[in-house]
Design a protein around this motif. Structure first.
Motif, PDB file in Angstrom:
ATOM      1  N   LYS A   1      12.888   6.332  19.322  1.00 30.39           N
ATOM      2  CA  LYS A   1      13.691   7.413  19.251  1.00 30.39           C
ATOM      3  C   LYS A   1      12.858   8.804  19.170  1.00 30.39           C
ATOM      4  N   ALA A   2      11.940   8.789  18.612  1.00 31.94           N
ATOM      5  CA  ALA A   2      11.209  10.007  18.445  1.00 31.94           C
ATOM      6  C   ALA A   2      10.208  10.445  20.105  1.00 31.94           C
ATOM      7  N   ILE A   3       9.922   9.306  20.537  1.00 30.78           N
ATOM      8  CA  ILE A   3       9.016   9.334  21.818  1.00 30.78           C
ATOM      9  C   ILE A   3      10.087  10.007  22.730  1.00 30.78           C
ATOM     10  N   LEU A   4      11.181   9.388  23.013  1.00 30.56           N
ATOM     11  CA  LEU A   4      12.271   9.758  24.042  1.00 30.56           C
ATOM     12  C   LEU A   4      12.730  11.172  23.789  1.00 30.56           C
ATOM     13  N   ALA A   5      12.738  11.739  22.506  1.00 31.14           N
ATOM     14  CA  ALA A   5      13.412  12.897  22.300  1.00 31.14           C
ATOM     15  C   ALA A   5      12.115  13.931  22.475  1.00 31.14           C
ATOM     16  N   ASN A   6      10.903  13.464  22.353  1.00 33.95           N
ATOM     17  CA  ASN A   6       9.701  14.383  22.695  1.00 33.95           C
ATOM     18  C   ASN A   6       9.641  15.203  24.079  1.00 33.95           C
ATOM     19  N   PRO A   7       9.559  16.610  23.974  1.00 36.26           N
ATOM     20  CA  PRO A   7       9.515  17.404  25.198  1.00 36.26           C
ATOM     21  C   PRO A   7       8.388  16.911  26.026  1.00 36.26           C
ATOM     22  N   PHE A   8       7.074  16.754  25.501  1.00 39.21           N
ATOM     23  CA  PHE A   8       5.893  16.265  26.265  1.00 39.21           C
ATOM     24  C   PHE A   8       6.293  15.007  27.035  1.00 39.21           C
ATOM     25  N   TYR A   9       6.928  13.988  26.527  1.00 40.41           N
ATOM     26  CA  TYR A   9       7.153  12.761  27.119  1.00 40.41           C
ATOM     27  C   TYR A   9       8.080  12.900  28.230  1.00 40.41           C
ATOM     28  N   GLN A  10       9.044  13.954  28.118  1.00 43.55           N
ATOM     29  CA  GLN A  10      10.102  13.902  28.790  1.00 43.55           C
ATOM     30  C   GLN A  10       9.468  14.614  30.117  1.00 43.55           C
ATOM     31  N   SER A  11       8.654  15.589  30.112  1.00 47.68           N
ATOM     32  CA  SER A  11       7.730  15.961  31.112  1.00 47.68           C
ATOM     33  C   SER A  11       7.149  15.094  31.818  1.00 47.68           C
ATOM     34  N   LEU A  12       6.411  14.314  31.186  1.00 45.97           N
ATOM     35  CA  LEU A  12       5.479  13.340  31.703  1.00 45.97           C
ATOM     36  C   LEU A  12       6.212  12.204  32.274  1.00 45.97           C
ATOM     37  N   SER A  13       7.367  11.629  31.944  1.00 46.32           N
ATOM     38  CA  SER A  13       8.073  10.676  32.409  1.00 46.32           C
ATOM     39  C   SER A  13       8.869  11.133  33.555  1.00 46.32           C
ATOM     40  N   ALA A  14       9.217  12.301  33.902  1.00 43.78           N
ATOM     41  CA  ALA A  14      10.043  12.687  34.811  1.00 43.78           C
ATOM     42  C   ALA A  14       9.118  13.326  35.956  1.00 43.78           C
ATOM     43  N   GLY A  15       7.868  13.277  36.062  1.00 44.40           N
ATOM     44  CA  GLY A  15       6.985  13.823  37.124  1.00 44.40           C
ATOM     45  C   GLY A  15       5.580  14.087  37.066  1.00 44.40           C
ATOM     46  N   PHE A  16       4.856  13.732  35.903  1.00 41.71           N
ATOM     47  CA  PHE A  16       3.481  13.789  35.922  1.00 41.71           C
ATOM     48  C   PHE A  16       2.876  13.146  37.200  1.00 41.71           C
ATOM     49  N   ALA A  17       1.764  13.888  37.637  1.00 39.98           N
ATOM     50  CA  ALA A  17       1.145  12.981  38.640  1.00 39.98           C
ATOM     51  C   ALA A  17       0.696  11.815  38.438  1.00 39.98           C
ATOM     52  N   GLY A  18       1.018  10.757  39.071  1.00 40.99           N
ATOM     53  CA  GLY A  18       0.813   9.314  38.822  1.00 40.99           C
ATOM     54  C   GLY A  18       1.712   8.427  38.136  1.00 40.99           C
ATOM     55  N   THR A  19       2.677   9.150  37.574  1.00 36.42           N
ATOM     56  CA  THR A  19       3.555   8.412  36.760  1.00 36.42           C
ATOM     57  C   THR A  19       4.561   7.567  37.727  1.00 36.42           C
ATOM     58  N   GLN A  20       4.803   7.898  38.857  1.00 40.60           N
ATOM     59  CA  GLN A  20       5.634   7.071  39.649  1.00 40.60           C
ATOM     60  C   GLN A  20       4.854   5.766  40.116  1.00 40.60           C
ATOM     61  N   GLU A  21       3.709   6.038  40.484  1.00 44.69           N
ATOM     62  CA  GLU A  21       3.053   4.843  40.905  1.00 44.69           C
ATOM     63  C   GLU A  21       2.562   3.859  39.747  1.00 44.69           C
ATOM     64  N   TYR A  22       2.516   4.688  38.454  1.00 41.23           N
ATOM     65  CA  TYR A  22       1.985   3.847  37.297  1.00 41.23           C
ATOM     66  C   TYR A  22       3.419   3.049  37.184  1.00 41.23           C
ATOM     67  N   MET A  23       4.493   3.635  37.101  1.00 37.67           N
ATOM     68  CA  MET A  23       5.783   2.961  36.941  1.00 37.67           C
ATOM     69  C   MET A  23       6.187   2.107  37.845  1.00 37.67           C
ATOM     70  N   ALA A  24       5.709   2.026  39.018  1.00 33.23           N
ATOM     71  CA  ALA A  24       5.801   0.890  40.174  1.00 33.23           C
ATOM     72  C   ALA A  24       5.180  -0.199  39.880  1.00 33.23           C
ATOM     73  N   MET A  25       3.789  -0.050  39.223  1.00 28.03           N
ATOM     74  CA  MET A  25       3.127  -1.287  38.636  1.00 28.03           C
ATOM     75  C   MET A  25       3.813  -1.745  37.612  1.00 28.03           C
ATOM     76  N   GLU A  26       4.517  -0.803  36.636  1.00 31.43           N
ATOM     77  CA  GLU A  26       5.148  -1.447  35.340  1.00 31.43           C
ATOM     78  C   GLU A  26       6.145  -2.454  36.004  1.00 31.43           C
ATOM     79  N   LYS A  27       7.023  -1.892  36.597  1.00 31.55           N
ATOM     80  CA  LYS A  27       8.357  -2.517  37.207  1.00 31.55           C
ATOM     81  C   LYS A  27       7.885  -3.805  38.111  1.00 31.55           C
ATOM     82  N   LEU A  28       6.781  -3.870  38.951  1.00 30.26           N
ATOM     83  CA  LEU A  28       6.358  -4.942  39.693  1.00 30.26           C
ATOM     84  C   LEU A  28       5.858  -6.001  38.462  1.00 30.26           C
TER      85      LEU A  28
END
Length: 388
Positions: free
Chosen positions: A108-135
């Motif tokens: 809950k604390a992580i999901l509400a953290n502003p840094f996490y929200q920025s990171l998860s929404a568009g930090f460089a490499g996040t999309q590709e990393y999450m594609a690996m996670e999803k695969l």
């Protein structure tokens, strides 16, 4: 002679569990991935197609109103298999990882953290990393015989190979722990460390994440501390999965200089990373129903008709025939240019199997269109000779 890429043998092989389609933008990569998924399903396999490209064409071609992070069954697939499709939701996948690997209060604390929200929404490499996670998630579920991955366009298509090391290093703390070290050390030495380390880093990150960067990062690191190693471990497992037997990469290209130049980049990169390349799909190749009629002969006949037409009572018919001959000549010239471009690629990569997919008359927007593309991938010829 270059070997022909046998798509049906590839997707019929029960040992083939992952097919990754990569290529530059605008070459029909999403359509190719969807057609392979449908063809495999209609040949008896249980398939999920994962698109990382934000384009909506995959959903439309499969008759779905939308795609999201949850696999949806595609109705209308024939045969004994099953086809599902989904589109990567980067932030939702990141949220799922946090919820799955952190205690409820910490999550809950992580999901509400502003840094996490920025990171998860568009930090460089996040999309590709999450594609690996999803695969990795899809493969671990073991619900499907075959996973077909449609990657983003251009050279970013292979960024997901770099994502584990780039974002993994970030989350492991090489950058983050540098940011938080002053708070942990304390005192004057901490301020000196802050001035040296932060001067290079916070200028850029501060613009992205705002004035509360350090506080938000400290809170984020505190909450995420136990998860850092897990990110790298899971990404490394997925990376090894991509190199393992059962995975096949398909490079999709059009018979054009720039597209095949990008295809060459993909082939070289996959070889350097020891990734299993199945072959090249050369898409939208122009054909003709009268290959024996050369461009020169067609143009000569058109000129003769136009000359005779001025003295004939059938001007309209001869003008039409002359126009068709000129169109044929243009088509043959395009085919000749495509063949030369293809041959240059083959001369450098003679061992890469190729399947050529003839151009179709219009856009592919439904299952019948995907079946047609699948037939062409399987080796059928296009009797129409029209362009897609």
């Amino acid at each position: 002679m270059t070997a022909r890429l046998a798509i049906d043998a590839l997707i019929d092989d029960p040992e083939t569990r992952i097919v990754v389609c990569c290529g530059s933008g605008g070459v029909g990569k999403t359509t190719t991935a969807a057609a392979i998924g449908l063809r495999a399903a209609e040949r008896g396999r249980k398939v999920v197609v994962l698109t990382i490209d934000p384009a909506r064409r995959l959903a439309q071609s499969m008759g779905l109103t939308e795609l999201d992070n949850t696999p949806r069954v595609v109705e209308g697939a024939d045969g004994g298999g099953e086809l599902q499709a989904m589109m990567l939701d980067m932030k939702r996948t990141f949220d799922e990882v946090v919820l799955a690997h952190a205690e409820p209060e910490r999550a809950k604390a992580i999901l509400a953290n502003p840094f996490y929200q920025s990171l998860s929404a568009g930090f460089a490499g996040t999309q590709e990393y999450m594609a690996m996670e999803k695969l990795g998630q899809l493969r671990a579920e073991d619900r499907w015989d075959l996973i077909v991955v449609d990657t983003p366009p251009s050279r970013s298509a292979l960024d997901f190979l770099d994502a584990p090391s780039r974002l993994g290093s970030f989350l492991d703390g090489k950058v983050i722990r540098l940011l938080t070290a002053p708070a942990k050390v304390g005192g004057r030495s901490a301020m000196k460390f802050l001035n040296v380390g932060m001067g290079l880093i916070t200028g850029t990150l501060g613009k992205i994440f705002g004035a509360q960067l350090l506080t938000d990062v400290q809170t984020f690191v505190s909450a995420m501390d136990s998860m850092f190693g897990g990110f790298r471990e899971r990404a490394d497992r997925t990376y090894q999965l991509l190199k393992a037997p059962g995975t096949a990469f398909l490079v999709v290209a059009a018979p054009e200089r720039d597209a095949l130049r990008e295809a060459a980049y993909f082939v070289d990169r996959l070889a350097a990373d020891e990734m299993p390349l199945a072959g090249l799909v050369l898409n939208r190749v122009h054909t003709t129903g009268a290959p024996q009629l050369t461009a020169e002969r067609a143009l000569a006949a058109a000129e003769a008709l136009e000359e005779n037409g001025s003295q004939s009572s059938t001007v309209a018919a001869e003008t039409l025939a002359a126009g068709l001959l000129r169109l044929h000549a243009e088509r043959v010239q395009v085919m000749s240019r495509e063949r030369r471009t293809r041959d240059r690629f083959v001369s450098v990569y003679p061992d890469v199997p190729i399947v050529e997919v003839a151009a179709l008359a219009g856009d592919v927007h439904d299952l019948d269109g995907l079946r047609t593309v699948g037939d062409l991938l399987g080796g059928a010829t296009d009797p129409s000779g029209e362009g897609r």
